[in-house]
Write a protein that holds these residues in place. Structure first.
Motif, short mmCIF file in Angstrom:
data_model
loop_
_atom_site.label_atom_id
_atom_site.label_comp_id
_atom_site.label_asym_id
_atom_site.label_seq_id
_atom_site.Cartn_x
_atom_site.Cartn_y
_atom_site.Cartn_z
N ARG A 96 0.67 -1.36 -0.47
CA ARG A 96 -0.12 -0.37 -0.12
C ARG A 96 0.91 1.00 -0.17
O ARG A 96 0.82 2.18 -1.01
CB ARG A 96 -0.84 -0.18 0.82
CG ARG A 96 -2.09 -1.26 1.06
CD ARG A 96 -2.78 -0.97 1.86
NE ARG A 96 -3.74 -1.82 2.14
CZ ARG A 96 -3.99 -3.00 3.49
NH1 ARG A 96 -2.95 -2.93 4.01
NH2 ARG A 96 -4.61 -4.01 3.38
N VAL A 97 1.78 1.12 0.74
CA VAL A 97 2.97 1.97 0.87
C VAL A 97 3.59 2.61 -0.20
O VAL A 97 3.41 3.32 -1.28
CB VAL A 97 4.27 2.35 2.16
CG1 VAL A 97 4.75 3.23 2.06
CG2 VAL A 97 2.71 2.44 3.62
N ALA A 100 0.67 3.46 -3.03
CA ALA A 100 0.62 4.94 -3.16
C ALA A 100 1.66 5.88 -2.97
O ALA A 100 1.35 7.02 -4.00
CB ALA A 100 0.52 5.46 -1.84
N MET A 103 2.07 6.20 -7.24
CA MET A 103 0.53 7.20 -7.99
C MET A 103 0.91 8.68 -7.55
O MET A 103 0.05 9.53 -8.31
CB MET A 103 -0.92 6.73 -6.92
CG MET A 103 -1.30 5.33 -7.54
SD MET A 103 -1.42 5.30 -9.12
CE MET A 103 -2.74 5.97 -9.35
N GLU A 104 1.70 9.24 -6.05
CA GLU A 104 2.22 10.11 -5.80
C GLU A 104 2.79 11.10 -7.28
O GLU A 104 3.09 12.02 -7.25
CB GLU A 104 2.97 10.50 -4.57
CG GLU A 104 1.58 10.39 -3.20
CD GLU A 104 2.36 10.45 -2.47
OE1 GLU A 104 3.65 10.66 -2.33
OE2 GLU A 104 2.00 9.96 -1.63
N GLN A 106 2.77 9.77 -9.94
CA GLN A 106 2.42 9.48 -11.55
C GLN A 106 2.42 10.36 -13.21
O GLN A 106 2.34 9.81 -13.94
CB GLN A 106 1.10 9.50 -12.07
CG GLN A 106 -0.37 10.67 -11.71
CD GLN A 106 -1.79 9.87 -11.73
OE1 GLN A 106 -2.36 9.76 -12.17
NE2 GLN A 106 -2.42 9.44 -10.06
N SER A 170 -5.19 1.73 -13.55
CA SER A 170 -5.04 3.23 -12.97
C SER A 170 -5.72 3.90 -13.76
O SER A 170 -6.44 5.16 -13.93
CB SER A 170 -5.07 3.72 -12.04
OG SER A 170 -3.86 4.40 -12.12
N THR A 178 -8.63 4.58 -6.67
CA THR A 178 -6.66 4.41 -6.56
C THR A 178 -6.77 3.19 -5.13
O THR A 178 -5.60 1.88 -5.26
CB THR A 178 -5.63 5.42 -6.25
OG1 THR A 178 -6.22 6.25 -4.75
CG2 THR A 178 -5.60 5.95 -7.47
N ALA A 179 -6.90 2.85 -4.22
CA ALA A 179 -7.69 2.60 -2.68
C ALA A 179 -7.57 0.93 -3.24
O ALA A 179 -7.07 -0.39 -2.38
CB ALA A 179 -8.39 3.36 -1.84
N ALA A 182 -5.06 -0.28 -5.43
CA ALA A 182 -4.15 -0.90 -4.32
C ALA A 182 -4.99 -2.68 -3.51
O ALA A 182 -3.48 -3.15 -3.49
CB ALA A 182 -4.00 0.15 -3.18
#
Length: 195
Positions: A96-97, A100, A103-104, A106, A170, A178-179, A182
């Protein structure tokens, strides 16, 4: 209103960073080949010569856009995974980390994958270097967070692959949260690595 005429912006201490941020935005929207240095200068409210003062070419600019993200420094940071949690929970938290974080970033992923798919020669080594960072980083994260895994090398490849699949999912399914993307990755990794 500024007394500086358009296109002659005063040198600012963060001007280079502003150029890089703007270049990343434009390149991720249009592709590296679709963005001209003239368009970048206009978007930054600068003369083209000011862009070339910082970056000798578009190739150097592209390399700097990725290098400025300092991924090599960032991937050595420990991940917030509770060592007392069960292995499946630690693996899930780790993924998950990592997802994430991806995705930050992207805009970088869109740029590198898009240009890489077009065979853009400038981006191929830059994207390769980023991938070369990711697998060893994943190996280290997994060894530290889920030492019970039998094959950390294979697990690292799977983790990075699942991250890329999640990113592509995504992109093509923007309606998905997005969650949830994940969590699909968590389920896949847990099923394969901790079965």
């Amino acid at each position: 209103m500024s007394s500086v005429p358009a296109g002659t912006a005063e040198a600012r201490p963060n001007q280079r960073e502003h150029i890089l941020d703007t270049a990343l935005r434009l390149m991720s929207e249009r592709g590296a080949t679709g963005m001209s240095m003239r368009q970048l200068a206009a978007a930054c409210d600068l003369q083209v010569a000011a862009i070339y003062h910082y970056f000798e070419s578009k190739d150097a600019l592209l390399a700097a856009v990725v290098a400025e993200r300092r991924y090599g420094d960032r991937v050595v940071d420990p991940l917030p995974v509770d060592p007392a949690a069960p292995p499946a929970e630690r693996l899930a938290d780790l993924y998950r980390v990592v997802f994430a974080g991806a995705m930050e970033e992207q805009a970088i992923w869109r740029l590198l994958i898009g240009e890489g798919m077009r065979g853009e020669p400038t981006v191929l080594p830059v994207g390769g270097e980023l991938l070369d960072l990711m697998v060893p980083a994943a190996r280290g994260w997994l060894a530290a967070s889920v030492p019970e895994l039998d094959d950390t090398d294979g697990a690292a490849e799977l983790l990075v692959g699942q991250m890329v699949v999640g990113f592509v999912r995504s992109v093509f399914r923007p309606d998905l949260d997005t969650a949830e993307v994940a969590e699909e990755g968590v389920r896949a990794l847990t099923a394969v690595l901790l079965a």
